[in-house]
Design an enzyme around this catalytic site. Structure first.
Site, PDB file in Angstrom:
ATOM      1  N   CYS A  31       0.644  -1.553   0.454  1.00 14.87           N
ATOM      2  CA  CYS A  31       0.159  -0.218  -0.235  1.00 14.87           C
ATOM      3  C   CYS A  31       0.503   1.285   0.141  1.00 14.87           C
ATOM      4  O   CYS A  31       2.141   1.553   0.981  1.00 14.87           O
ATOM      5  CB  CYS A  31      -0.738  -0.064   1.207  1.00 14.87           C
ATOM      6  SG  CYS A  31      -2.148   1.539   1.156  1.00 14.87           S
ATOM      7  N   LYS A  58     -10.112  -8.489   5.761  1.00 15.03           N
ATOM      8  CA  LYS A  58      -9.425  -7.870   6.990  1.00 15.03           C
ATOM      9  C   LYS A  58      -9.620  -8.316   8.331  1.00 15.03           C
ATOM     10  O   LYS A  58     -11.202  -8.913   8.340  1.00 15.03           O
ATOM     11  CB  LYS A  58     -10.134  -6.183   7.330  1.00 15.03           C
ATOM     12  CG  LYS A  58      -9.509  -5.490   5.862  1.00 15.03           C
ATOM     13  CD  LYS A  58     -10.148  -3.994   5.946  1.00 15.03           C
ATOM     14  CE  LYS A  58     -10.505  -3.798   4.827  1.00 15.03           C
ATOM     15  NZ  LYS A  58     -10.833  -2.051   4.717  1.00 15.03           N
ATOM     16  N   VAL A  71      -5.540   0.735   6.186  1.00 14.60           N
ATOM     17  CA  VAL A  71      -4.610   1.374   6.988  1.00 14.60           C
ATOM     18  C   VAL A  71      -3.510   2.536   5.119  1.00 14.60           C
ATOM     19  O   VAL A  71      -4.405   3.019   4.340  1.00 14.60           O
ATOM     20  CB  VAL A  71      -3.545   0.484   5.967  1.00 14.60           C
ATOM     21  CG1 VAL A  71      -4.023  -0.820   6.506  1.00 14.60           C
ATOM     22  CG2 VAL A  71      -3.683  -0.481   4.444  1.00 14.60           C
ATOM     23  N   GLU A  87      -5.225   8.090   8.751  1.00 12.10           N
ATOM     24  CA  GLU A  87      -4.559   8.771   7.304  1.00 12.10           C
ATOM     25  C   GLU A  87      -3.493   9.169   7.202  1.00 12.10           C
ATOM     26  O   GLU A  87      -2.201   9.815   8.406  1.00 12.10           O
ATOM     27  CB  GLU A  87      -5.542  10.883   7.506  1.00 12.10           C
ATOM     28  CG  GLU A  87      -6.612   9.914   7.601  1.00 12.10           C
ATOM     29  CD  GLU A  87      -7.461   9.675   6.989  1.00 12.10           C
ATOM     30  OE1 GLU A  87      -7.540   9.985   5.249  1.00 12.10           O
ATOM     31  OE2 GLU A  87      -8.891   9.440   6.515  1.00 12.10           O
ATOM     32  N   SER A  88      -2.918   8.837   6.410  1.00 14.50           N
ATOM     33  CA  SER A  88      -1.415   8.861   5.425  1.00 14.50           C
ATOM     34  C   SER A  88      -0.935  10.330   6.209  1.00 14.50           C
ATOM     35  O   SER A  88       0.700  10.206   6.821  1.00 14.50           O
ATOM     36  CB  SER A  88      -0.997   8.549   5.377  1.00 14.50           C
ATOM     37  OG  SER A  88      -0.991   9.024   3.774  1.00 14.50           O
TER      38      SER A  88
END
Lengths: 250, 250
Positions: A31, A58, A71, A87-88
């Site tokens: 990802c 999941k 993720v 939230e990246s």
């Protein structure tokens, strides 16, 4: 006690994560959004446990950490209530602020920070254009053309900034936040009938930047080979998504 | 010299904006994302010129300010290069940092700031569920149910925080960033065959919060009546989107 290096699936019990107060990083190995968090963890040398999540199936317990099942997530077991963040970009900024490390990556100047955030968002059209090329066997005819038009923005911007990195003479937040997709683009050399690579004239600056980025320690620490990305894409083409092949020999 | 109060369309020349160094705010009067920026401008009492943009037929010159044609945008003519910023949350944070005003709205604590940002993102599923109800004549059967499930998160959260506002005893960034949609939900009292309102038991805290919010000066300064929102929605149902009715008597 160690956490198995495999993507946890539906039906598998929660792994035994050591209760040692060390940050926990929930990810799917392919990802790109997760890699953003991974790059920050690596660049700031933040100790962490890694838990891999199978996104197709999941594990039931994962929503305890990430309510929407997304993720990346990080959990902070040393803080009251053991909070989890998702939230990246939120994770990246939190890590940058709370773990000073050797240096910080977000600009201090509010205008520069705002402009960098906007630039990071500008990658979305390129990503939207290229995803069908990555993951479907019948992408729209104009996908690669739209992808290149979207990337022109970045070629222009790095030219305008006149520095080796978007962050200046050193890597900054834009560099790390857009990098995961640039690691994946070269997979198109292996997945397409007609191998694809960015045009060396049109994207001259961006290709020099890519070469520089490949030398970075955090980039190396989080990298997967383009051939592994290509192999993963093929498992998706075949409807047999295989996350664990990230851990197999090429 | 003043800027006409109408939504600028394709084919209309650029308005004469006074060259007085005052911030310029580009918006569509019914756009909830634009209202986020408007709320910050109002709460911080930041002088600005307003330029309204017709989103169905955007004026050609608008991409000079917002490369992807999105609203809101703010332009900072007092700074070198007269930079423009887009993305409502980026604009909100920039204004909060650069214009201290009486107080700031983003939390200083990195963890609280991260959690507030994540909470703001959690409104997306509610918005996605309710949009077809706002703007189409044939929304999915489960749209209102999904909307309510998504809003449960906010009812739970304000209960958990135990304060009148998400920001605590005073309005904070979550309050302002989610408000525009709460201003629009009551339009469903007027647009649906069976008038809809949030359940007073299930959403007791959220409804008290809504009443409090309605008293806020910035909320009042940026508000449109639910009947005006309803009227706008009906123009969209009929395929005759009319932005300028924001300026007409009810």
């Amino acid at each position: 006690m160690s956490i198995p290096k495999k993507h946890f699936k539906k039906g598998t019990p929660k792994p035994d994560i050591p209760e040692d107060g060390v940050l926990r990083y929930y990810t799917m190995r392919f990802c790109p959004f997760s890699q953003r968090a991974h790059l920050m963890l690596a660049a700031k040398k933040i100790a962490h446990h890694t838990v891999y999540i199978d996104l197709s199936e999941k594990p039931e317990w994962y929503t305890d950490y990430s309510p929407l099942g997304k993720v990346p997530a990080i959990q902070l077991p040393h803080l009251p209530g053991k909070p989890t963040l998702v939230e990246s970009l939120v994770i990246a900024e939190y890590l940058d602020e709370e773990y000073p490390g050797e240096r910080s990556f977000f600009p201090k100047d509010p205008l520069q920070k705002a402009q960098d955030r906007i630039l990071i968002e500008r990658l979305s059209p390129a990503v939207s254009a290229i995803y069908p090329v990555f993951f479907t066997t019948d992408p729209p005819a104009d996908a690669l053309k739209n992808f290149e038009v979207a990337l022109d923005v970045f070629e222009e911007e790095i030219k305008k900034r006149g520095t080796p990195y978007f962050g200046g003479d050193k890597i900054g937040i834009v560099d790390y936040m857009i990098w995961p997709w640039f690691e994946r683009f070269p997979a198109l050399k292996y997945t397409l009938a007609e191998p694809y690579e960015l045009d060396s004239k049109r994207f001259a600056k961006l290709l020099s930047w890519r070469q520089l980025m490949e030398q970075d320690e955090a980039v190396k620490a989080t990298a997967l080979d383009a051939k592994v990305h290509a192999k993963f894409m093929r498992t998706r083409h075949e409807g047999k998504t295989n996350y664990d092949l990230a851990f197999e020999p090429l």
